[in-house]
Every structure is written in structure tokens, then in C-alpha cells.
Scaffold this motif. Structure first.
Motif, PDB file in Angstrom:
ATOM      1  N   PHE A 139      -0.056   0.835 -20.123  1.00 47.99           N
ATOM      2  CA  PHE A 139       0.569  -0.372 -19.585  1.00 47.99           C
ATOM      3  C   PHE A 139       1.152  -0.080 -18.195  1.00 47.99           C
ATOM      4  N   GLY A 140       1.854   1.037 -18.072  1.00 43.04           N
ATOM      5  CA  GLY A 140       2.435   1.432 -16.786  1.00 43.04           C
ATOM      6  C   GLY A 140       1.372   1.746 -15.752  1.00 43.04           C
ATOM      7  N   LEU A 141       0.290   2.394 -16.164  1.00 41.31           N
ATOM      8  CA  LEU A 141      -0.799   2.701 -15.239  1.00 41.31           C
ATOM      9  C   LEU A 141      -1.476   1.424 -14.757  1.00 41.31           C
ATOM     10  N   VAL A 142      -1.692   0.491 -15.667  1.00 39.76           N
ATOM     11  CA  VAL A 142      -2.268  -0.802 -15.271  1.00 39.76           C
ATOM     12  C   VAL A 142      -1.412  -1.433 -14.184  1.00 39.76           C
ATOM     13  N   ALA A 143      -0.101  -1.426 -14.378  1.00 39.09           N
ATOM     14  CA  ALA A 143       0.809  -2.048 -13.409  1.00 39.09           C
ATOM     15  C   ALA A 143       0.652  -1.439 -12.017  1.00 39.09           C
ATOM     16  N   THR A 144       0.352  -0.146 -11.940  1.00 41.15           N
ATOM     17  CA  THR A 144       0.220   0.498 -10.620  1.00 41.15           C
ATOM     18  C   THR A 144      -1.002   0.025  -9.852  1.00 41.15           C
ATOM     19  N   THR A 145      -1.960  -0.607 -10.538  1.00 36.01           N
ATOM     20  CA  THR A 145      -3.179  -1.061  -9.872  1.00 36.01           C
ATOM     21  C   THR A 145      -3.060  -2.483  -9.342  1.00 36.01           C
ATOM     22  N   ILE A 146      -1.998  -3.178  -9.697  1.00 33.27           N
ATOM     23  CA  ILE A 146      -1.786  -4.569  -9.261  1.00 33.27           C
ATOM     24  C   ILE A 146      -0.794  -4.506  -8.108  1.00 33.27           C
ATOM     25  N   ILE A 147      -1.293  -4.713  -6.900  1.00 38.27           N
ATOM     26  CA  ILE A 147      -0.461  -4.427  -5.729  1.00 38.27           C
ATOM     27  C   ILE A 147      -0.253  -5.623  -4.814  1.00 38.27           C
ATOM     28  N   ASP A 148      -1.317  -6.318  -4.458  1.00 37.25           N
ATOM     29  CA  ASP A 148      -1.138  -7.412  -3.492  1.00 37.25           C
ATOM     30  C   ASP A 148      -1.151  -8.776  -4.194  1.00 37.25           C
ATOM     31  N   ARG A 149      -0.773  -9.788  -3.448  1.00 44.07           N
ATOM     32  CA  ARG A 149      -0.638 -11.134  -4.018  1.00 44.07           C
ATOM     33  C   ARG A 149      -1.931 -11.582  -4.693  1.00 44.07           C
ATOM     34  N   GLU A 150      -3.058 -11.264  -4.073  1.00 47.36           N
ATOM     35  CA  GLU A 150      -4.350 -11.647  -4.637  1.00 47.36           C
ATOM     36  C   GLU A 150      -4.594 -10.952  -5.978  1.00 47.36           C
ATOM     37  N   ASP A 151      -4.169  -9.699  -6.121  1.00 46.35           N
ATOM     38  CA  ASP A 151      -4.309  -8.988  -7.393  1.00 46.35           C
ATOM     39  C   ASP A 151      -3.538  -9.719  -8.501  1.00 46.35           C
ATOM     40  N   PHE A 152      -2.300 -10.077  -8.201  1.00 46.55           N
ATOM     41  CA  PHE A 152      -1.471 -10.768  -9.190  1.00 46.55           C
ATOM     42  C   PHE A 152      -2.087 -12.111  -9.560  1.00 46.55           C
ATOM     43  N   ALA A 153      -2.580 -12.840  -8.559  1.00 48.50           N
ATOM     44  CA  ALA A 153      -3.206 -14.136  -8.824  1.00 48.50           C
ATOM     45  C   ALA A 153      -4.457 -13.965  -9.682  1.00 48.50           C
ATOM     46  N   ARG A 154      -5.282 -12.987  -9.351  1.00 50.13           N
ATOM     47  CA  ARG A 154      -6.509 -12.750 -10.109  1.00 50.13           C
ATOM     48  C   ARG A 154      -6.210 -12.442 -11.572  1.00 50.13           C
ATOM     49  N   VAL A 155      -5.271 -11.534 -11.798  1.00 48.94           N
ATOM     50  CA  VAL A 155      -4.944 -11.144 -13.170  1.00 48.94           C
ATOM     51  C   VAL A 155      -4.407 -12.347 -13.948  1.00 48.94           C
ATOM     52  N   ALA A 156      -3.519 -13.126 -13.347  1.00 50.11           N
ATOM     53  CA  ALA A 156      -2.960 -14.290 -14.041  1.00 50.11           C
ATOM     54  C   ALA A 156      -4.061 -15.291 -14.386  1.00 50.11           C
ATOM     55  N   TYR A 157      -4.907 -15.596 -13.427  1.00 52.08           N
ATOM     56  CA  TYR A 157      -5.987 -16.558 -13.659  1.00 52.08           C
ATOM     57  C   TYR A 157      -6.938 -16.060 -14.747  1.00 52.08           C
ATOM     58  N   GLU A 158      -7.390 -14.813 -14.633  1.00 55.97           N
ATOM     59  CA  GLU A 158      -8.323 -14.268 -15.623  1.00 55.97           C
ATOM     60  C   GLU A 158      -7.699 -14.253 -17.021  1.00 55.97           C
ATOM     61  N   SER A 159      -6.436 -13.920 -17.097  1.00 53.35           N
ATOM     62  CA  SER A 159      -5.747 -13.876 -18.374  1.00 53.35           C
ATOM     63  C   SER A 159      -5.737 -15.245 -19.041  1.00 53.35           C
ATOM     64  N   LEU A 160      -5.443 -16.273 -18.278  1.00 51.04           N
ATOM     65  CA  LEU A 160      -5.405 -17.628 -18.820  1.00 51.04           C
ATOM     66  C   LEU A 160      -6.811 -18.119 -19.162  1.00 51.04           C
ATOM     67  N   ALA A 161      -7.788 -17.761 -18.335  1.00 49.01           N
ATOM     68  CA  ALA A 161      -9.182 -18.121 -18.633  1.00 49.01           C
ATOM     69  C   ALA A 161      -9.636 -17.455 -19.926  1.00 49.01           C
ATOM     70  N   ASP A 162      -9.300 -16.171 -20.104  1.00 48.06           N
ATOM     71  CA  ASP A 162      -9.678 -15.464 -21.325  1.00 48.06           C
ATOM     72  C   ASP A 162      -9.033 -16.109 -22.550  1.00 48.06           C
ATOM     73  N   GLY A 163      -7.775 -16.476 -22.438  1.00 49.73           N
ATOM     74  CA  GLY A 163      -7.094 -17.128 -23.554  1.00 49.73           C
ATOM     75  C   GLY A 163      -7.745 -18.444 -23.921  1.00 49.73           C
ATOM     76  N   ARG A 164      -8.108 -19.212 -22.923  1.00 51.69           N
ATOM     77  CA  ARG A 164      -8.782 -20.489 -23.184  1.00 51.69           C
ATOM     78  C   ARG A 164     -10.163 -20.261 -23.800  1.00 51.69           C
ATOM     79  N   ASP A 165     -10.941 -19.354 -23.188  1.00 52.29           N
ATOM     80  CA  ASP A 165     -12.329 -19.145 -23.615  1.00 52.29           C
ATOM     81  C   ASP A 165     -12.433 -18.469 -24.977  1.00 52.29           C
ATOM     82  N   ARG A 166     -11.524 -17.574 -25.290  1.00 56.13           N
ATOM     83  CA  ARG A 166     -11.608 -16.826 -26.547  1.00 56.13           C
ATOM     84  C   ARG A 166     -10.865 -17.471 -27.703  1.00 56.13           C
TER      85      ARG A 166
END
Length: 176
Positions: free
Chosen positions: A60-87
Motif C-alpha cells: 500500500f505504501g509503495l503504491v502511494a509512492t508511484t502517485i505523484i502528479d495531479r494527472e496520476d491522482f486523477a487517473r487512479v480515481a477515475y479508473e477506480s470508479l470505472a472498475d467499481g461500476r464495471d465489476r
């Protein structure tokens, strides 16, 4: 329609989900490559292998180190919500995020929260999934760090940010 398909299609609300814990393995690997961060394995399907809560928290901590710029945070949030909807038929989520996992690495709080909100708003427009945020105080932070984080949240709180929570390993640091 079989029972499993039926259950997947029923609209869902998820009231406890941690942002940093929703990163797709492939995204984890891509963001690590983007930012030059070494991973324990190059096998994407094995990135989330762990056998204890401590092992999970390490990843979990290592994952956090890979999310650095605003676009990274936006991508992860969007993908997470898309996965929740799709799955699983997700229509609403309350998602926890831990600002200090990122700010202690030099990522500005505004970068974290604004990026996540960008992804949430895009998912709302494109996918019809709503999401609200809960900023977590990390149990292993000292009280001064926790107070500083709460002050940042209060100073820069978009409408999507609805509350404060707590996360981290409970065994060494119970809530009381």
C-alpha cells in the motif's frame, strides 16, 4: 440471467474504500515506470501478493509512492470508479485517502486532493458514478502531523471532501 450476473448488476453504494488501495496493478507498474520507482517484481499479476496485514500495508505504501502528479491522482480515481461500476454496479462511493502518505514525500496537498477530485468529476460526467472523499489521519503519524493535515484539509476543502477518518495498522496504534 444467472444469480452472479444479477448481483453484479444491482446498483451499489460503497461506504469504505481506500483510494491508494484501488490502484490497478498495470497502473501501479506504469506509474512506477513513469517516475523511475523500482518494484519488487516486474510481473504485474504478482505486484499485490502479500500474506499479512503488514505485507499489505507495505505494498500500500509503495503504491502511494508511484502517485505523484495531479494527472496520476486523477487517473487512479477515475479508473477506480470505472472498475467499481464495471465489476459490480457501483453508483456511489465514499473513498478514503491519506494526504500525509503523499505530502511527506513532497507532493503538495492541493495536488493530491485536486487530482482526485478531477478524476471523481470526470467519472461523474462520463460514467454516472458519484464519489465523496474522506481524508484520513494516519494512525502512525504523531499528533502534530495529524493536526497539520487536518488544518490543510480545512484550508482547501472541495465540496467532494465530506469528512475525516483514520487509517493504518490498528495493532500498534489503537484508536484510543
Amino acid at each position: 440471467m444467472n444469480y452472479e450476473d444479477y448481483l453484479r448488476r444491482v446498483p451499489k453504494a460503497e461506504l469504505h474504500c481506500h483510494f491508494e488501495g484501488t490502484v490497478r496493478p498495470a497502473t501501479f507498474a506504469e506509474l512506477a515506470d513513469k517516475h523511475g520507482i523500482a518494484l519488487p517484481t516486474r510481473e504485474v499479476d504478482r505486484l499485490y501478493d502479500y500474506d499479512s496485514i503488514e505485507g499489505f500495508l507495505e505494498i500500500f505504501g509503495l503504491v502511494a509512492t508511484t502517485i505523484i502528479d495531479r494527472e496520476d491522482f486523477a487517473r487512479v480515481a477515475y479508473e477506480s470508479l470505472a472498475d467499481g461500476r464495471d465489476r459490480g454496479g457501483l453508483v456511489y462511493r465514499e473513498m478514503f485517502f491519506n494526504p500525509t502518505l503523499h505530502t511527506r514525500r513532497g507532493v503538495a496537498y492541493a495536488t493530491v486532493v485536486d487530482g482526485i477530485v478531477d478524476g471523481i468529476r470526470l467519472a461523474s460526467r462520463e460514467l454516472g458514478v458519484e464519489c465523496r472523499l474522506i481524508a484520513d489521519v494516519y494512525r502512525q503519524d504523531n499528533p502534530a502531523e495529524a493536526v497539520a493535515m487536518v488544518e490543510q484539509v480545512l484550508a482547501h476543502r472541495p465540496d467532494e471532501l465530506i469528512g475525516l477518518g483514520m487509517d493504518g495498522a490498528e495493532a500498534p496504534d489503537p484508536p484510543e
